[in-house]
Scaffold this active site. Structure first.
Site, mmCIF file in Angstrom:
data_model
loop_
_atom_site.group_PDB
_atom_site.id
_atom_site.type_symbol
_atom_site.label_atom_id
_atom_site.label_comp_id
_atom_site.label_asym_id
_atom_site.label_seq_id
_atom_site.Cartn_x
_atom_site.Cartn_y
_atom_site.Cartn_z
ATOM 1 C CE LYS B 173 -17.367 -23.459 3.835
ATOM 2 N NZ LYS B 173 -16.330 -22.659 3.248
ATOM 3 C CD GLU B 180 -20.204 -17.234 1.775
ATOM 4 O OE1 GLU B 180 -20.154 -18.305 2.424
ATOM 5 O OE2 GLU B 180 -19.190 -16.529 1.574
#
Lengths: 303, 303, 303, 303
Positions: B173, B180
């Site tokens: 993550k 991102e």
């Protein structure tokens, strides 16, 4: 509607096929006779050269130039300019520099000819999935050609759009590629970090799969990576030598000219350049470290 | 199956609702009684505190901790460790540092407890679209919890997956968020360059629309930008002050620790930091230019 | 020897003074009569315009053009080209783009005129400390002018040198400035980090002093920073708005054209550009974070 | 004054020699008996181990620890802590992490011992040219040791200075090295660009010479490059593999922790890391380009 297509490479041939399948009449030419023959089999009308192609089209003519950017595109446009007549349209469909389209439009305009510049994304997948087309030029000329664009990149699929005056199509495509460089580098870095984490022995295909739906980083590029990782994750036979095709560096130059700082797109380009370098800069760093600190330099025989 | 949910913030409440709708039995608690009441209305069993929640669950218990990362998560896990018994499972579902999960798993393991770490992407859209879940811990424990994960992030939708031993869920993550950052910065730079090109007056919503289908840069982030641009393209009232939440800097530290050069993710972080700076570095540059070249410095009164 | 000097700004006036003090004969002109008068007081021969200046010089003439880069330099050279005769020499002494010097040399060569391009570092300190001069053009012409260069930048002080054919002087000066950008940014960053470390309340003047002798980072730029820090370390009235003068961006373009990755010089330029931006890129990041994560955007009224 | 010196490597031996030549009394030890013998020949008092060294010193003792950073330094300090008595002083002279010095000072303080942390620049040149010393700890203890510092790095030569409480010496040295990374990279990039410009065949030694006096980029590092370029400019046998020693990455971490964006120091570190990578990131870029665009990947057999 009727269209001339100059250049039957991967893109030009795919587009011709798509147009014919949708009922358009396409007159084609290419330097390679075999390419013309193939298109004729698909339903195109063949023309042995530019002059013949122009003769087989009804005025006002529309000719799509889909040959390599740079000299081939420029010389094709120059030759067409002499063959066409006022009111005819040339479509510059290559990955040309947007400033070239501005100059071309101005020069063709003096003869009453119109230029439309089309930036196309979608690559080898376009025949199947449809293209994404950014289009610049005179609005009413673009409107006139809309049946062609509707076939190649249906608007219902968000496929094509008018983005501004001459050059705007190639300008937006250039920026598209700059963004593409940044996204590719972001993914490559992230997967590299995971690959280098021996504690976890992470399955990159599985991570890509998980991210494909619901995650913030889901994208078409990620889908492609998933497919690649399904086949291999080590790429031992691939050389990390990455080309750049022009649009990336044009984007970097444009950003600086416009006084927009774009570190990520810029670093993406520099990283590609670095992948092709022999490392003189690094040698100098080694030499300096040795000069001031006595640090040992690694020499060829040490490797 | 049965699950305890600690923390009914935006994420915890959404997940509880999704679980109940799919037939699971959820015992919930939160510091705010009203939040418990709301969940109870949706069909959850309320518990006024952690001890009560534990009592209302059947062994082997599974408790999902969905409170803010850092101290709140750690103290909740510490308290649960004293209330639970061997064989029970704690799920650390926050955006915690992956090294914390490794330590927690080791310490809980001494008591016979199991830790599963879940990194979740999808944010506020997860209730509707389903989450993307990266899961670390003991494989058989994760398998045992699979009905829960299937509800929250159906595998048929590529929603969840096991990525490795303890900490791996949060590790993946963390990398997701690093990527991102890079993607966001790439898009932001590209749209900024277009915005600064006065010759074309480009409609950024239209460009986003064209790119949404068929282009190489199509992605969910682009879809979101399209929606934002449909409403506004100037953002005059928005301050360009960009926070970072931890995962970005952890990714940068991790890359350096692993000796992976990740310039794009790194520059994305630095750019966010820069957006919050007062510019002392720039002042020093001005001072230096003035010292050696006599270049005029801009002073407050000049602005 | 005899020299014409066109342009009596800071640099031109200083150089004229240095030349006269060392026994050279200097004929000067400038758009501002007062500047000519000042130079005449120092011992120069005044000329009201270019034509007069040329008449007052003996063949083969040597005329140093020291006016702002770009149009002023180009138009001065164009006018001189019409006034001078075969065998005469023009010295382009401004911070011009090196490609301009290549074209100028070629065009002047057709008339039998010679161009020498001189890149000068040393700024406002040159009068006192001597300049550093990088010189390009025909080797024998540069040799002929050596008495001039010896006065302005004595070789015994490592002051001047021939670096290559036409344009090489400006090319090397361009690179010099690129390196300067990188060094300045490196120092500025380091001192900024120290400034932001509240635990230590570090005296930046004292640190500079310690580093001035014996350290690896000692340099003239550091000496200048020491002097600035002796006066002030907060710079509260200075705006962090940093100009760039052209050479930095030319260096970045050149590196990319030559396929040399130069991240530090490039980032130094981008950082300067960033110092002048209004932050649209950062606004877009804020908007995206809000779109996918519901993160609050800071608005004008929040500040 | 009297000083114990632990560690007679390059730095420790040089410093011992300098101290003895200036009249100080130095008791030395090292793991290698031969190193002790060499120092004794120069006039030092030898000690076979730490316990003996401590016995040969008069209270309040001052012991300079000049062994490798990390475990060797920590274990030496731990052992000395048991041998010394309240009021004695330990000088941590290695390139240690500044946070270690803060902890060490606190722990030693509980026993009434004092820690002084010294960051030293000057490397192998220090014996001849004098060191540059940044010193942290209690001000009065540093004052007490000033005769030692005066010998090693005379203040008249701007050689040493007190920069703050415990850890400040190593902190400032860390930043010094961060700046050094940036400067080195700036020079290396600039010279690389010149090297890659075939039109000019630029002599890098000559350019360095010209810049050594009067230019804005003059520095000691440039002097060293000049000396290297005088011998060779191709470095064909040097491998572009650049190590980093810790301070660079600590500086990058510190900047991020303090929310100071430092792109140039950061990129300098990343570039060194890149020089040691095998290029997995680049392979991924190649794979992606092949996936979406059909671009040919270069394979091992193509090289």
């Amino acid at each position: 509607m009727q269209l001339g297509m100059v250049g039957l490479g991967k893109m030009g041939a795919n587009m011709t096929q798509r147009l014919i399948e949708d009922g358009h009449e396409v007159v084609v030419t290419d330097l390679i006779p075999l390419a013309i023959e193939e298109a004729v089999k698909d339903g195109a009308t063949g023309a042995e050269d530019l002059a013949t192609l122009v003769k087989k089209l009804d005025a006002p003519r529309a000719v799509w130039v889909m040959v390599p950017a740079g000299v081939p595109t420029q010389s094709t446009i120059d030759e067409l300019a002499n063959l066409l007549e006022a009111g005819d349209i040339i479509i510059n469909g290559g990955n040309s520099y947007y400033k070239d389209a501005i100059i071309q439009a101005e020069q063709l305009g003096k003869k009453g000819l119109h230029l439309v510049d089309v930036g196309t994304s979608g690559g080898v997948w376009g025949l199947k999935e449809g293209y994404s087309m950014m289009i610049g030029g005179e609005k009413e000329i673009v409107d006139h050609l809309s049946p062609i664009f509707e076939t190649l990149a249906p608007a219902a699929d968000k496929g094509w759009g008018y983005v501004g005056s001459s050059g705007a199509g190639h300008f937006v495509k250039m920026i598209h590629n700059g963004i593409e460089y940044g996204m590719m580098q972001a993914y490559a870095e992230g997967f590299s970090i995971m690959k280098q984490k021996p504690e976890y022995d992470i399955d990159l295909a599985e991570v890509s799969r998980i991210w494909q739906d619901g995650s913030v980083v889901r994208s078409w590029l990620l889908d492609l990576m998933k497919e690649a990782f399904d086949v291999d994750q080590d790429f031992e036979d691939i050389v990390g030598y990455v080309n750049d095709s022009g649009e990336g560096r044009w984007t970097v130059f444009e950003a600086i000219d416009l006084n927009v700082s774009a570190p990520v797109i810029t670093e993406s380009l520099l990283r590609r350049i670095r992948s092709r370098e022999e490392g003189y800069t690094d040698k100098l760093l080694s030499v300096m470290r040795n000069q001031f600190g006595g640090h040992k330099m690694m020499k060829e025989e040490d490797e």
